[in-house]
Design a protein around this motif. Structure first.
Motif, PDB file in Angstrom:
ATOM      1  N   ALA A 149     -11.336  -0.001   2.208  1.00  0.00           N
ATOM      2  CA  ALA A 149     -11.494   0.125   0.751  1.00  0.00           C
ATOM      3  C   ALA A 149     -12.957  -0.048   0.346  1.00  0.00           C
ATOM      4  CB  ALA A 149     -10.632  -0.907   0.050  1.00  0.00           C
ATOM      5  N   ASN A 200     -25.622  12.311  -6.849  1.00  0.00           N
ATOM      6  CA  ASN A 200     -25.288  13.354  -7.811  1.00  0.00           C
ATOM      7  C   ASN A 200     -25.922  13.109  -9.177  1.00  0.00           C
ATOM      8  OD1 ASN A 200     -23.565  15.753  -8.201  1.00  0.00           O
ATOM      9  ND2 ASN A 200     -22.635  14.483  -9.775  1.00  0.00           N
ATOM     10  N   GLN A 201     -26.038  11.836  -9.525  1.00  0.00           N
ATOM     11  CA  GLN A 201     -26.562  11.506 -10.865  1.00  0.00           C
ATOM     12  C   GLN A 201     -28.006  11.009 -10.828  1.00  0.00           C
ATOM     13  OE1 GLN A 201     -23.661   8.985 -12.800  1.00  0.00           O
ATOM     14  NE2 GLN A 201     -22.080  10.557 -12.701  1.00  0.00           N
ATOM     15  N   LEU A 249     -17.521  13.947  -9.643  1.00  0.00           N
ATOM     16  CA  LEU A 249     -18.754  13.150  -9.602  1.00  0.00           C
ATOM     17  C   LEU A 249     -19.584  13.317 -10.872  1.00  0.00           C
ATOM     18  CD1 LEU A 249     -20.028  13.476  -5.927  1.00  0.00           C
ATOM     19  CD2 LEU A 249     -18.959  11.524  -7.010  1.00  0.00           C
ATOM     20  N   SER A 250     -19.487  14.498 -11.490  1.00  0.00           N
ATOM     21  CA  SER A 250     -20.290  14.726 -12.695  1.00  0.00           C
ATOM     22  C   SER A 250     -19.813  13.864 -13.872  1.00  0.00           C
ATOM     23  CB  SER A 250     -20.287  16.205 -13.073  1.00  0.00           C
ATOM     24  OG  SER A 250     -19.001  16.568 -13.479  1.00  0.00           O
ATOM     25  N   VAL A 251     -18.528  13.505 -13.879  1.00  0.00           N
ATOM     26  CA  VAL A 251     -18.024  12.701 -15.005  1.00  0.00           C
ATOM     27  C   VAL A 251     -17.752  11.243 -14.638  1.00  0.00           C
ATOM     28  CG1 VAL A 251     -17.023  14.633 -16.266  1.00  0.00           C
ATOM     29  CG2 VAL A 251     -15.650  13.446 -14.594  1.00  0.00           C
ATOM     30  N   LEU A 252     -17.701  10.975 -13.328  1.00  0.00           N
ATOM     31  CA  LEU A 252     -17.465   9.591 -12.906  1.00  0.00           C
ATOM     32  C   LEU A 252     -18.725   8.772 -13.170  1.00  0.00           C
ATOM     33  CD1 LEU A 252     -15.503   7.637 -11.406  1.00  0.00           C
ATOM     34  CD2 LEU A 252     -16.627   8.295  -9.314  1.00  0.00           C
ATOM     35  N   SER A 253     -18.551   7.607 -13.733  1.00  0.00           N
ATOM     36  CA  SER A 253     -19.720   6.767 -14.012  1.00  0.00           C
ATOM     37  C   SER A 253     -19.520   5.394 -13.398  1.00  0.00           C
ATOM     38  CB  SER A 253     -19.923   6.643 -15.519  1.00  0.00           C
ATOM     39  OG  SER A 253     -18.789   6.034 -16.089  1.00  0.00           O
ATOM     40  N   PHE A 304      -7.862  -3.371   6.238  1.00  0.00           N
ATOM     41  CA  PHE A 304      -7.386  -2.985   4.900  1.00  0.00           C
ATOM     42  C   PHE A 304      -8.509  -3.159   3.860  1.00  0.00           C
ATOM     43  CE2 PHE A 304      -5.278  -4.888   1.058  1.00  0.00           C
ATOM     44  CZ  PHE A 304      -4.663  -3.748   0.596  1.00  0.00           C
ATOM     45  N   VAL A 305      -9.202  -4.280   3.966  1.00  0.00           N
ATOM     46  CA  VAL A 305     -10.288  -4.563   3.017  1.00  0.00           C
ATOM     47  C   VAL A 305     -11.506  -3.696   3.337  1.00  0.00           C
ATOM     48  CG1 VAL A 305     -11.854  -6.357   2.169  1.00  0.00           C
ATOM     49  CG2 VAL A 305      -9.471  -6.897   2.597  1.00  0.00           C
ATOM     50  N   ILE A 347      -8.372  -4.307  -4.183  1.00  0.00           N
ATOM     51  CA  ILE A 347      -8.307  -3.352  -3.057  1.00  0.00           C
ATOM     52  C   ILE A 347      -7.253  -2.279  -3.338  1.00  0.00           C
ATOM     53  CG2 ILE A 347      -7.889  -3.130  -0.561  1.00  0.00           C
ATOM     54  CD1 ILE A 347     -10.378  -4.774  -1.162  1.00  0.00           C
ATOM     55  N   LEU A 348      -6.100  -2.703  -3.844  1.00  0.00           N
ATOM     56  CA  LEU A 348      -5.032  -1.724  -4.116  1.00  0.00           C
ATOM     57  C   LEU A 348      -5.443  -0.757  -5.230  1.00  0.00           C
ATOM     58  CD1 LEU A 348      -1.771  -3.834  -3.861  1.00  0.00           C
ATOM     59  CD2 LEU A 348      -2.488  -2.006  -2.348  1.00  0.00           C
ATOM     60  N   ILE A 353     -16.099   2.709 -12.909  1.00  0.00           N
ATOM     61  CA  ILE A 353     -15.699   1.978 -11.698  1.00  0.00           C
ATOM     62  C   ILE A 353     -15.675   0.472 -11.993  1.00  0.00           C
ATOM     63  CG2 ILE A 353     -16.351   1.436  -9.319  1.00  0.00           C
ATOM     64  CD1 ILE A 353     -17.618   4.222  -9.168  1.00  0.00           C
ATOM     65  N   PHE A 383     -14.762  18.154  -6.224  1.00  0.00           N
ATOM     66  CA  PHE A 383     -15.526  16.936  -5.925  1.00  0.00           C
ATOM     67  C   PHE A 383     -16.734  16.815  -6.856  1.00  0.00           C
ATOM     68  CE2 PHE A 383     -18.271  14.404  -2.973  1.00  0.00           C
ATOM     69  CZ  PHE A 383     -17.469  13.276  -2.954  1.00  0.00           C
ATOM     70  N   GLN A 384     -17.444  17.943  -7.024  1.00  0.00           N
ATOM     71  CA  GLN A 384     -18.610  17.931  -7.920  1.00  0.00           C
ATOM     72  C   GLN A 384     -18.189  17.631  -9.357  1.00  0.00           C
ATOM     73  OE1 GLN A 384     -21.919  18.234  -7.699  1.00  0.00           O
ATOM     74  NE2 GLN A 384     -21.853  18.178  -5.479  1.00  0.00           N
ATOM     75  N   TRP A 387     -29.700   8.697  -9.192  1.00  0.00           N
ATOM     76  CA  TRP A 387     -30.018   7.276  -9.287  1.00  0.00           C
ATOM     77  C   TRP A 387     -31.215   6.916  -8.411  1.00  0.00           C
ATOM     78  CZ3 TRP A 387     -24.625   4.523  -8.547  1.00  0.00           C
ATOM     79  CH2 TRP A 387     -23.821   4.805  -9.642  1.00  0.00           C
ATOM     80  N   ILE A 442       0.834  -1.224   0.000  1.00  0.00           N
ATOM     81  CA  ILE A 442       0.000   0.000   0.000  1.00  0.00           C
ATOM     82  C   ILE A 442       0.867   1.273   0.000  1.00  0.00           C
ATOM     83  CG2 ILE A 442      -0.353   0.217   2.507  1.00  0.00           C
ATOM     84  CD1 ILE A 442      -3.279   0.897   1.780  1.00  0.00           C
ATOM     85  N   PHE A 496      -8.078  12.029  -4.570  1.00  0.00           N
ATOM     86  CA  PHE A 496      -8.398  12.894  -3.421  1.00  0.00           C
ATOM     87  C   PHE A 496      -7.164  13.371  -2.660  1.00  0.00           C
ATOM     88  CE2 PHE A 496     -12.246  10.335  -4.124  1.00  0.00           C
ATOM     89  CZ  PHE A 496     -13.070  11.377  -4.505  1.00  0.00           C
ATOM     90  N   PHE A 555      -8.343   6.360  -4.798  1.00  0.00           N
ATOM     91  CA  PHE A 555      -8.574   7.314  -3.698  1.00  0.00           C
ATOM     92  C   PHE A 555      -7.392   8.267  -3.565  1.00  0.00           C
ATOM     93  CE2 PHE A 555     -11.282   3.824  -1.570  1.00  0.00           C
ATOM     94  CZ  PHE A 555     -12.403   4.263  -2.251  1.00  0.00           C
ATOM     95  N   LEU A 599      -8.447   0.286  -5.735  1.00  0.00           N
ATOM     96  CA  LEU A 599      -9.345   1.262  -5.077  1.00  0.00           C
ATOM     97  C   LEU A 599      -8.523   2.308  -4.324  1.00  0.00           C
ATOM     98  CD1 LEU A 599     -12.143  -1.077  -3.667  1.00  0.00           C
ATOM     99  CD2 LEU A 599     -12.373   0.590  -5.487  1.00  0.00           C
ATOM    100  N   TYR A 600      -7.508   1.826  -3.589  1.00  0.00           N
ATOM    101  CA  TYR A 600      -6.645   2.767  -2.865  1.00  0.00           C
ATOM    102  C   TYR A 600      -5.926   3.698  -3.847  1.00  0.00           C
ATOM    103  CZ  TYR A 600      -7.234   0.702   1.748  1.00  0.00           C
ATOM    104  OH  TYR A 600      -7.760   0.306   2.937  1.00  0.00           O
ATOM    105  N   PHE A 650     -22.468   8.756  -3.181  1.00  0.00           N
ATOM    106  CA  PHE A 650     -22.339  10.152  -3.650  1.00  0.00           C
ATOM    107  C   PHE A 650     -22.644  10.249  -5.144  1.00  0.00           C
ATOM    108  CE2 PHE A 650     -19.810  11.352   0.164  1.00  0.00           C
ATOM    109  CZ  PHE A 650     -20.474  12.516   0.451  1.00  0.00           C
ATOM    110  N   LEU A 651     -22.127   9.264  -5.870  1.00  0.00           N
ATOM    111  CA  LEU A 651     -22.324   9.250  -7.321  1.00  0.00           C
ATOM    112  C   LEU A 651     -23.804   9.128  -7.653  1.00  0.00           C
ATOM    113  CD1 LEU A 651     -20.524   9.135  -9.878  1.00  0.00           C
ATOM    114  CD2 LEU A 651     -20.709   6.673  -9.780  1.00  0.00           C
ATOM    115  N   LEU A 704     -15.439   2.708  -1.351  1.00  0.00           N
ATOM    116  CA  LEU A 704     -16.129   2.438  -2.618  1.00  0.00           C
ATOM    117  C   LEU A 704     -17.635   2.671  -2.473  1.00  0.00           C
ATOM    118  CD1 LEU A 704     -15.929   1.328  -5.532  1.00  0.00           C
ATOM    119  CD2 LEU A 704     -16.296  -0.932  -4.591  1.00  0.00           C
TER     120      LEU A 704
END
Lengths: 263, 324
Positions: free
Chosen positions: B19, B33-34, A191-195, B15-16, A158-159, A199, A187-188, B36, A57, A169, A165, A161-162, B29-30, B23
């Motif tokens: 994460a 914002n969108q 979020l506006s372009v993240l789909s 650790f898990v 998991i890695l 992910i 942040f906004q 859903w 990590i 951020f 992040f 995801l880290y 939040f997503l 997520l």
């Protein structure tokens, strides 16, 4: 003469590929039975996640932080002025979450754990530990490969995801010394372009890379026949093949996901 | 490390867990914002062309995203049927006589929603919202039943429309006045040719003659200014007693100064060997001074006088110095 050589090469490669496919099938079959059996290998799985995931990590977060900071500093003013803020956030998500996150994490895992797995199993083969397992009725794939396969795959998810992040951020915090962007705006914007597709694409890549790295490393580890001098060679082969297969898999996944992500 | 190995289970769990929580947080939040978690009310419209349409493109009202395009297809009448949805927050705005516009411009396209002016009940789900360029839509615009702002929300489309109008008007103007324009262009061509001739002094008009005269005047002026006893010097100093004596005096002074400068440089040249001798003696004097200072520092009464300096032989040796 040349035709003989070519034919024998072809036969050998064909045998290797079939052997690898059979090995992969065995790994998936034993993985399906892993949870049901509740074997002692569960402890091996935890330790594998510890070594592959937790211990990596630091390097993963450092890499993500540096990469995110570079992209924000280099891209914010130029991309926002030239193509608008939406494009900047889109680039950030595409680069960190979808593309570089899974790939760079996979590279780190190949370098750290891929070599370790190949070397460890190679040593076990040389010291006849595998034969000992078989003689007492323990399936080496079930006990040695499956925990590593699951451990590497879970760690990679998991890695990744880290990585996202830290890349999105934590790097934002570090860039505040150079570029002032209000957090809510940032942040906004993200979020506006993240789909959800982005992910899912990122996580799917991590899973597939995890499968590739663990199976390739274990397969090469078992390829050692009797001499310790073979171990460095199989470790190198494990790294090279893992790199190549990860890149090819990434290309295939990009081709599959690009129509969905472009929406 | 022993601590970490001992608590490996807990560390891996944490650790898990972190994460997964991260997520889940991002997904929540997503989703918020969108939209859903809000109900989407479906509607449809019919456009003439699908140019600029993209699945998932937003439907906007006064700059706010109030819905999105779900899908679109070509029907049997060669019209484009577009299915879209409006978020339930904005559902009350979808009243009767609402219309929709597909604004396309070279930089992109957007779907703009204009609500009806009357405050009626919202339209039912899956209702048709007519396009602004359809016959129903045109009637609504003509009767001013929809709340369309005076200025289009799509600035680029409005500019493009203005440019289009201006070019159309210009085109009509050119067509109606073709003969007059032809006469003007021919006349302009003749005028520019005559002007070019006149500038070269080849023509016979007043400008050409003026330019020829001006050339003669300039020539005469050159002749007059080159002669020192001519007209111009006399104009500058008619009596000959004001400007020239002053200039002469300044020149005399400069000559005197240059003569003195020459004498001073000769004196410097003459004393150069003496200065060189003084400069050559300075290192010796400094060495002696250093010895004296060292002697004082060593205090000859206590340590026995000035120490002898061993001479350092030069490392440089030419071939001539070698014995043969």
């Amino acid at each position: 003469m040349f035709l003989d050589w070519l034919g024998s090469r072809f036969r050998k490669k064909g045998r290797d590929i079939f052997y690898a496919l059979g090995f992969t099938y065995q790994v998936f079959k034993e993985t399906a039975l892993f949870v049901k059996r509740r074997q002692v290998a569960f402890r091996v799985l935890i330790m594998q996640i510890f070594f592959t995931g937790f211990e990596a990590i630091t390097i993963v977060s450092l890499l993500a932080l540096a990469l995110g900071t570079i992209i924000i500093i280099q891209g914010y003013s130029s991309l926002t002025n030239l193509l608008g803020q939406k494009f900047f956030y889109l680039m950030l998500i595409r680069l960190i979450t979808v593309e570089l996150g899974p790939v760079l994490t996979a590279f780190i895992i190949i370098a750290r754990s891929g070599t370790a797995i190949a070397t460890e199993i190679g040593h076990m083969v040389v010291s006849h530990e595998i034969e000992a397992y078989i003689s007492v009725g323990i399936n080496p794939i079930s006990y040695l490969v499956v925990p590593r396969f699951l451990g590497v795959s879970i760690s990679l998810i998991i890695l990744t995801l880290y990585f996202s992040f830290f890349g999105l951020f934590a790097s934002f915090a570090s860039t505040q010394f150079f570029v002032t962007i209000p957090f809510t705006e940032y942040f906004q914007g993200l979020l506006s372009v993240l789909s959800l597709q982005a992910i899912i694409s990122s996580l799917l890549k991590s899973v597939i890379f995890g499968f590739i790295i663990s199976i390739v490393a274990s397969y090469h580890g078992f390829k050692v026949s009797h001499a310790p001098t073979e171990i460095p060679k199989v470790a190198i082969n494990a790294v090279v093949h893992s790199f190549a297969l990860c890149i090819v898999a990434d290309l295939v996944l990009v081709l599959l996901f690009s129509p969905i992500l472009s929406v | 490390m022993r601590f970490a190995m001992k608590h490996a289970d807990k560390i891996v769990g944490l650790f898990v867990l972190v994460a997964i929580l991260g997520l889940v947080g991002v997904i929540i939040f997503l989703g918020a914002n969108q939209h859903w978690f809000t109900r989407n009310i479906p509607f449809y419209t019919v456009f003439r062309s699908a140019k600029g349409l993209v699945r998932g493109m937003p439907v906007t009202f006064k700059g706010f995203e109030i819905g999105r395009v779900r899908s679109f297809e070509l029907d049997e009448n060669n019209s484009v049927v577009v299915e879209f949805y409006i978020y339930d927050t904005y559902y009350p705005k979808v009243t009767a006589q609402s219309i929709i516009e597909l604004a396309s411009n070279p930089l992109g396209s957007s779907i703009i929603f204009y609500p009806g002016k009357e405050h009626t009940e919202p339209l039912k789900e899956h209702s048709l919202i007519p396009a602004i360029d359809s016959s129903v839509g045109k009637d609504i615009v003509r009767l001013k039943l929809a709340a369309i702002p005076a200025e289009s929300e799509d600035q680029i489309s409005a500019i493009m429309k203005n440019v289009d109008d201006i070019t159309s008007q210009l085109d009509a103007l050119v067509k109606n006045n073709a003969n007059e324009l032809d006469t003007i262009i021919k006349s302009l061509s003749r005028s520019t040719f005559a002007l070019a001739q006149a500038m070269e002094g080849k023509g016979s008009g007043p400008i050409s003659q003026t330019l020829v005269g001006l050339s003669g005047i300039v020539k005469n002026l050159n002749t007059l200014t080159t002669d020192m006893n001519g007209l111009i010097p006399k104009l500058l100093d008619p009596t000959g007693q004001e400007v020239y004596p002053a200039i002469k005096k300044i020149l005399d002074n400069i000559q005197t100064l240059s003569e003195q400068l020459r004498q001073f440089s000769e004196f410097l040249n003459g004393t150069q060997p003496q200065i060189a001798g003084i400069l050559a003696q300075i290192p010796d004097i400094l060495n002696k001074g250093r010895d004296v200072m060292e002697g004082i520092a060593n205090n000859p009464l206590l340590s026995g006088g000035i120490t002898k300096e061993r001479e350092q032989p030069s490392t440089f040796k030419s071939f001539r110095d070698e014995a043969f």
